[in-house]
Scaffold this motif. Structure first.
Motif, short mmCIF file in Angstrom:
data_model
loop_
_atom_site.label_atom_id
_atom_site.label_comp_id
_atom_site.label_asym_id
_atom_site.label_seq_id
_atom_site.Cartn_x
_atom_site.Cartn_y
_atom_site.Cartn_z
N ALA A 12 -15.85 11.68 13.95
CA ALA A 12 -14.66 11.71 14.81
C ALA A 12 -13.62 12.65 14.21
CB ALA A 12 -14.08 10.31 14.96
N PHE A 13 -13.49 12.61 12.88
CA PHE A 13 -12.51 13.47 12.21
C PHE A 13 -12.88 14.95 12.39
CE2 PHE A 13 -11.10 15.83 8.44
CZ PHE A 13 -9.74 15.59 8.51
N ILE A 14 -14.17 15.25 12.23
CA ILE A 14 -14.60 16.64 12.37
C ILE A 14 -14.43 17.12 13.81
CG2 ILE A 14 -16.67 18.12 12.35
CD1 ILE A 14 -17.39 16.70 9.72
N ALA A 15 -14.64 16.19 14.77
CA ALA A 15 -14.45 16.54 16.18
C ALA A 15 -12.96 16.56 16.53
CB ALA A 15 -15.18 15.53 17.06
N GLN A 16 -12.12 16.32 15.54
CA GLN A 16 -10.66 16.35 15.71
C GLN A 16 -10.18 15.37 16.78
OE1 GLN A 16 -8.68 20.11 15.25
NE2 GLN A 16 -10.63 21.18 15.00
N GLN A 17 -10.75 14.17 16.75
CA GLN A 17 -10.28 13.15 17.70
C GLN A 17 -8.92 12.64 17.26
OE1 GLN A 17 -13.27 10.15 18.33
NE2 GLN A 17 -14.76 11.68 19.06
N PRO A 18 -7.97 12.58 18.21
CA PRO A 18 -6.59 12.27 17.86
C PRO A 18 -6.41 10.94 17.14
CG PRO A 18 -6.74 12.98 20.15
CD PRO A 18 -8.14 12.82 19.65
N LYS A 73 0.85 -1.19 0.00
CA LYS A 73 0.00 0.00 0.00
C LYS A 73 0.89 1.25 0.00
CE LYS A 73 -4.03 1.53 2.55
NZ LYS A 73 -4.84 1.27 3.74
N LYS A 74 0.61 2.12 -0.92
CA LYS A 74 1.43 3.32 -1.00
C LYS A 74 1.06 4.32 0.08
CE LYS A 74 2.80 3.05 -5.75
NZ LYS A 74 2.58 3.44 -7.12
N ILE A 75 2.06 4.92 0.67
CA ILE A 75 1.82 5.95 1.67
C ILE A 75 1.72 7.29 0.94
CG2 ILE A 75 2.73 7.05 3.74
CD1 ILE A 75 4.08 4.46 4.42
N ALA A 76 0.86 8.16 1.43
CA ALA A 76 0.62 9.47 0.81
C ALA A 76 -0.06 9.29 -0.54
CB ALA A 76 1.91 10.26 0.67
N ARG A 77 -1.23 8.68 -0.56
CA ARG A 77 -1.86 8.40 -1.85
C ARG A 77 -2.86 9.47 -2.27
NH1 ARG A 77 -6.78 4.28 -0.97
NH2 ARG A 77 -7.21 4.71 1.20
N THR A 78 -3.51 10.14 -1.29
CA THR A 78 -4.56 11.08 -1.66
C THR A 78 -4.00 12.24 -2.47
OG1 THR A 78 -5.74 10.51 0.35
CG2 THR A 78 -6.40 12.52 -0.76
N PRO A 79 -4.53 12.45 -3.69
CA PRO A 79 -4.06 13.55 -4.51
C PRO A 79 -4.73 14.85 -4.05
CG PRO A 79 -5.75 12.36 -5.69
CD PRO A 79 -5.59 11.68 -4.36
N TRP A 80 -4.18 15.94 -4.40
CA TRP A 80 -4.71 17.26 -4.02
C TRP A 80 -5.00 17.27 -2.53
CZ3 TRP A 80 -8.09 14.56 -7.64
CH2 TRP A 80 -7.62 14.65 -8.95
N PHE A 81 -4.06 16.72 -1.77
CA PHE A 81 -4.26 16.56 -0.32
C PHE A 81 -4.64 17.89 0.30
CE2 PHE A 81 -2.62 15.94 4.06
CZ PHE A 81 -3.36 14.82 4.38
N PRO A 82 -5.82 17.95 0.94
CA PRO A 82 -6.32 19.23 1.44
C PRO A 82 -5.82 19.55 2.85
CG PRO A 82 -7.95 17.54 1.84
CD PRO A 82 -6.75 16.85 1.24
N THR A 83 -6.07 20.75 3.30
CA THR A 83 -5.84 21.03 4.72
C THR A 83 -7.02 20.40 5.46
OG1 THR A 83 -7.10 23.07 4.74
CG2 THR A 83 -4.77 23.26 4.16
N TYR A 84 -6.79 20.01 6.70
CA TYR A 84 -7.86 19.35 7.45
C TYR A 84 -9.01 20.31 7.72
CZ TYR A 84 -4.84 15.27 8.11
OH TYR A 84 -4.07 14.17 7.92
N GLN A 85 -8.66 21.59 7.87
CA GLN A 85 -9.67 22.61 8.07
C GLN A 85 -10.67 22.61 6.92
OE1 GLN A 85 -10.41 24.58 10.43
NE2 GLN A 85 -11.66 26.18 9.46
N ARG A 86 -10.13 22.65 5.70
CA ARG A 86 -10.99 22.63 4.51
C ARG A 86 -11.75 21.32 4.40
NH1 ARG A 86 -10.31 25.89 -0.17
NH2 ARG A 86 -10.86 24.03 -1.31
#
Length: 392
Positions: free
Chosen positions: A113-119, A2-15
DNA sequence: GCTAATCTAAGCTAGTGAGG
DNA sequence: CCTCACTAGCTTAGATTAGC
């Protein structure tokens, strides 16, 4: 793998959080329709189309539902509908947003969980997208430009590379740096990037968790790999042509510093296969070498035979190489009192020597950052004692 | 059940402008 | 003034679907 860093146009988490919140409850078909409507109007390098100001183009280029959805994304969270691919890819890749039976996007538990910024979920994505590796690289090299980071980062993601070009990884790295800068983990000054104390703390906490397990995995993988290569070498040694084997030993002796190494005639050698001189300061003496490429363990007879022919060969000392091993009696016979000792080199030692002297094998050194001196990178001010030590 | 057509995701790179 | 950063859009590999 599995390749690491696969998501293209990787966004900021805020966006990404804003996008997912905005898309919760939107029909997937509506989004696709808007995306297609935009796609149809995209330009070419020769006749470029600007998408930078949605206030200008949404009304001019979209109608009906497409227009409404675009407005919804732009007027609220200021998300440019033209460049929403990264946010959606992230949501898709990590199961944050899924369509329900009616084909409507719904936040999953993971998405919430992601939106609530759970670690836990953030760490999982950071791991899979190469963020934690990026922070480690920055922790190691300190202040750096992107071009300084990209190669060590690629190595950290997949030693030896994973088939993607450096150019690709450069653009991926850019997206990820924007992400960590937005999160306050990295500080940017012009072209230079440096970890903030927050980033250092995060990198360290992730590392402490991973270090032990990652190091153990690495160690055991290396041990397995070494054992496999040795076993393969042993198999080859056992089946190689006897005369080639004599020449292999000759090459090895030369690499070890022997001089005048010669392979003797194939027959009538009185048990001696190779003769060589070993120099000690100003003197040198002759050594007779017997090479046994046989499966069976060497018996005392072979040792005695070699010792018997040393005189004829004007040799002071003898050595026996084998790919197998020596019987207990043979070892006893090799080092008796009062007579010339014979050195015995068995298969294991032979493989060690071949590897050490790079005979028939290529050895690659792997460089690892095995520890990071947390104290050195501490976010706390220096104590008086430390200042004193630094000056000394 | 196989091949061709189509679609999708992701990689590549020309062009532009900012930085040192 | 040259190098580097960054944008934007095209191309392509691989997956999926349709057609036979």
């Amino acid at each position: 793998m599995k390749k690491i860093a696969r998501t293209p146009w990787f966004p900021t988490y805020q966006r990404a959080r804003q996008m997912m919140t905005a898309m919760d409850g939107v029909a997937a078909s509506d989004f696709r329709s808007m995306d297609e409507a935009i796609g149809k109007q995209m330009g070419t390098p020769q006749s470029q189309v600007s998408w930078s100001d949605p206030d200008e183009w949404i009304d001019a280029r979209l109608q009906g539902k497409d227009r409404d959805l675009a407005r919804q994304l732009w007027d609220g969270p200021k998300l440019n509908p033209r460049y929403s691919g990264g946010e959606m890819a992230l949501a898709r890749n990590y199961g944050l947003l899924e369509t329900d039976t009616a084909g409507v996007y719904r936040l999953t538990a993971r998405g919430q969980a992601f939106i609530a910024q759970q670690p836990a979920i953030i760490r999982e994505i950071d791991e899979a997208e190469g963020i934690t590796q990026l922070l480690s690289v920055l922790a190691t090299i300190g202040t750096a430009q992107r071009k300084d980071i990209v190669v060590p980062w690629m190595e950290a993601l997949a030693p030896g590379g994973d088939g993607r070009s450096q150019g690709t990884m450069e653009s991926k790295l850019y997206d990820r740096l924007v992400n960590v800068v937005e999160r306050g983990l990295v500080e940017r000054d012009g072209h230079k990037y440096v970890l903030t104390s927050q980033g250092r703390k995060y990198a360290t906490s992730v590392e402490v968790q991973q270090k032990n397990s990652a190091k153990l995995t690495l160690d055991s993988a290396l041990a397995t790999y070494r054992a496999e290569q040795r076993s393969r070498l042993r198999d080859l040694l056992r089946t190689m042509h006897p005369y080639r084997f004599e020449h292999l030993i000759r090459t090895l002796l030369m690499a070890m510093g022997y001089e005048n190494v010669e392979v003797t005639k194939q027959s009538g050698d009185g048990g001696i296969d190779v003769l060589a001189d070993l120099r000690f300061g100003v003197t040198s003496f002759r050594e007779a070498i017997q090479v046994k490429r046989v499966q069976q363990n060497i018996q005392p007879g072979t040792v005695n035979e070699l010792r018997g022919s040393l005189h004829n060969a004007k040799a002071l000392k003898g050595t026996i190489f084998t790919v197998a091993s020596f019987s207990k009696k043979a070892r006893e016979a090799a080092a008796p009192d009062n007579t010339v000792p014979i050195t015995l080199v068995d298969g294991d030692e032979l493989i060690d020597l071949l590897i050490k002297h790079h005979i028939g094998v290529t050895v690659t050194r792997v460089e690892l950052v095995t520890d990071i001196n947390d104290q050195l990178f501490s976010s706390e001010p220096m104590t008086a004692q430390e200042k004193q030590d630094a000056d000394a």
